[in-house]
Motif scaffolding. Structure first.
Motif, PDB file in Angstrom:
ATOM      1  N   THR A  23       0.845  -1.183   0.000  1.00 50.28           N
ATOM      2  CA  THR A  23       0.000   0.000   0.000  1.00 50.28           C
ATOM      3  C   THR A  23       0.884   1.237   0.000  1.00 50.28           C
ATOM      4  O   THR A  23       1.868   1.303   0.727  1.00 50.28           O
ATOM      5  N   LYS A  24       0.536   2.222  -0.833  1.00 50.99           N
ATOM      6  CA  LYS A  24       1.308   3.457  -0.858  1.00 50.99           C
ATOM      7  C   LYS A  24       1.259   4.106   0.517  1.00 50.99           C
ATOM      8  O   LYS A  24       0.185   4.347   1.067  1.00 50.99           O
ATOM      9  N   GLY A  25       2.383   4.337   1.111  1.00 57.96           N
ATOM     10  CA  GLY A  25       2.418   4.917   2.441  1.00 57.96           C
ATOM     11  C   GLY A  25       3.788   5.461   2.762  1.00 57.96           C
ATOM     12  O   GLY A  25       4.702   5.447   1.931  1.00 57.96           O
ATOM     13  N   TYR A  26       3.930   5.935   3.998  1.00 57.67           N
ATOM     14  CA  TYR A  26       5.169   6.531   4.461  1.00 57.67           C
ATOM     15  C   TYR A  26       5.752   5.712   5.613  1.00 57.67           C
ATOM     16  O   TYR A  26       5.018   5.192   6.464  1.00 57.67           O
ATOM     17  N   TYR A  39       7.681   4.324  12.154  1.00 54.68           N
ATOM     18  CA  TYR A  39       6.248   4.020  12.118  1.00 54.68           C
ATOM     19  C   TYR A  39       5.852   3.860  10.658  1.00 54.68           C
ATOM     20  O   TYR A  39       6.107   4.744   9.832  1.00 54.68           O
ATOM     21  N   ARG A  40       5.207   2.716  10.327  1.00 52.92           N
ATOM     22  CA  ARG A  40       4.820   2.411   8.947  1.00 52.92           C
ATOM     23  C   ARG A  40       3.371   2.843   8.750  1.00 52.92           C
ATOM     24  O   ARG A  40       2.428   2.114   9.032  1.00 52.92           O
ATOM     25  N   TRP A  41       3.211   4.078   8.246  1.00 54.10           N
ATOM     26  CA  TRP A  41       1.888   4.677   8.113  1.00 54.10           C
ATOM     27  C   TRP A  41       1.213   4.203   6.842  1.00 54.10           C
ATOM     28  O   TRP A  41       1.781   4.267   5.755  1.00 54.10           O
ATOM     29  N   GLN A  42      -0.031   3.729   6.997  1.00 55.90           N
ATOM     30  CA  GLN A  42      -0.790   3.159   5.885  1.00 55.90           C
ATOM     31  C   GLN A  42      -1.976   4.027   5.482  1.00 55.90           C
ATOM     32  O   GLN A  42      -2.849   3.560   4.750  1.00 55.90           O
ATOM     33  N   GLY A  43      -2.062   5.256   6.007  1.00 56.27           N
ATOM     34  CA  GLY A  43      -3.185   6.120   5.710  1.00 56.27           C
ATOM     35  C   GLY A  43      -4.183   6.219   6.835  1.00 56.27           C
ATOM     36  O   GLY A  43      -5.209   6.905   6.707  1.00 56.27           O
ATOM     37  N   GLU A  44      -3.914   5.571   7.974  1.00 62.31           N
ATOM     38  CA  GLU A  44      -4.876   5.539   9.070  1.00 62.31           C
ATOM     39  C   GLU A  44      -4.965   6.885   9.788  1.00 62.31           C
ATOM     40  O   GLU A  44      -3.962   7.564   9.997  1.00 62.31           O
ATOM     41  N   ALA A  45      -6.205   7.256  10.180  1.00 62.42           N
ATOM     42  CA  ALA A  45      -6.425   8.458  10.977  1.00 62.42           C
ATOM     43  C   ALA A  45      -6.189   8.188  12.454  1.00 62.42           C
ATOM     44  O   ALA A  45      -5.839   9.107  13.207  1.00 62.42           O
ATOM     45  N   VAL A  46      -6.406   6.959  12.880  1.00 60.94           N
ATOM     46  CA  VAL A  46      -6.127   6.537  14.255  1.00 60.94           C
ATOM     47  C   VAL A  46      -4.883   5.652  14.221  1.00 60.94           C
ATOM     48  O   VAL A  46      -4.880   4.610  13.553  1.00 60.94           O
TER      49      VAL A  46
END
Length: 328
Positions: free
Chosen positions: A20-23, A312-319
């Motif tokens: 998944t595109k993420g940061y 931290y592997r961010w996947q687009g989550e708001a929480v």
């Protein structure tokens, strides 16, 4: 080097959909290149001949690349190509700001530097100076300082925010009117931000070092380097009636008599639950990496004091999700 540990179980880590595109946000590195390379490779980044890159994801560095650790040049030889090639983004840390001020003459005080070259400041910057200050390194030093100048003070992206120490809306709004479109420091703003009493000075102190509260009754504590402090950093995202002990950073630095001193919610900044997630470094946390609030995470886990280098592997989550932390 071998991977020392994962912050979460290997099973939980593997459950992440890394396609998944993420940061991948990485906290303070402080001259620990081996751990940086190990963390990048753990997350699936590979060297393509120019720098480390992931086929689907992008790193965001939270600043403080330099000082303290034994591999200053090694860190920057990884970080700079990644940023320049677009494989990574980065924000300025207080150590990059300090380096710029340390190596910049004060136009208002001939022969003086914006950051005084006293014993305390020299000691903090010594690891960097040992690798970069010699006649043979001047060109390389200039390139590194130019890179530091290119770093934005914050990033406000689709779905998340990044700043080294504190997301302060009023100071960000003020600095937006004084920085170019990419939120970087101009030479004039570097001077102003290094001059006590200037509005830019207080803004940079807050964005890159955090919000502080004066201790009552002349109280002091001693920081991680043994320096006496009369002001304590706060958990700036909190906004409720509290005590100094409940809102200070780190949480265990104050004596009980001072820790029990009340703090009103109106004296705290706060970060509303409705805002998008914000990621910071800076605070020398210990133990198991965990979110500070549903939309606040610190990624500085004291790698320069024997701790972990954390991402931290961010996947687009708001929480935010604790299982998305990893580290070495």
């Amino acid at each position: 080097m071998s991977v020392a540990s994962l912050c979460r179980s290997g099973a939980a880590y593997k459950e992440l959909n890394v396609n998944t595109k993420g940061y991948d946000l990485i906290g303070d590195i402080h001259g620990h290149a081996d751990k940086l390379v190990a963390l990048l490779e753990l997350m699936g980044y590979r060297h393509d001949g120019v720098g480390y890159r992931h086929p689907d994801r992008q790193v965001i560095f939270l600043g403080d690349f330099i000082d303290r650790g034994p591999q200053q040049r090694g860190v920057l030889q990884v970080v700079m190509p990644m940023v320049k090639s677009g494989a990574a983004l980065a924000v300025m840390g207080n150590h990059e700001f300090n380096a710029l001020a340390f190596h910049t003459l004060d136009p208002h005080r001939p022969g003086q530097w914006l950051r005084p070259r006293n014993n305390k400041n020299m000691a903090q910057h010594l690891a960097f100076l040992a690798e970069y200050v010699s006649p043979n390194c001047k060109h390389e030093l200039d390139d590194v300082l130019d890179f530091f100048r290119s770093l934005p003070l914050w990033l406000d992206l689709d779905g998340l925010r990044v700043v080294h120490a504190c997301w302060h809306p009023l100071y960000i709004e003020m600095m937006e009117t004084r920085t170019p479109h990419d939120n970087t420091l101009t030479p004039e703003l570097l001077v102003a931000a290094s001059t006590a009493g200037e509005p830019a000075y207080e803004a940079i102190e807050t964005l890159l070092k955090g919000v502080e509260i004066e201790l009552p009754d002349g109280g002091v504590f001693f920081d991680k380097d043994g320096h006496a402090r009369s002001r304590v950093r706060t958990q700036w995202w909190i906004k409720k009636n509290s005590t100094l002990g409940e809102v200070c950073m780190p949480i265990d630095v104050l004596e009980e008599s001072i820790a029990n001193h009340p703090v009103a919610a109106s004296d705290l900044l706060g970060y509303p639950e409705s805002e998008k997630p914000v990621f910071v470094g800076h605070y020398w946390l210990k133990g198991q990496p965990t979110k500070l609030a549903d939309n606040v995470a610190c990624l500085d886990y004291s790698v320069a004091k024997g701790g972990k280098l954390v991402a931290y592997r961010w996947q687009g989550e708001a929480v935010l999700v604790n299982e998305h932390f990893c580290g070495v």
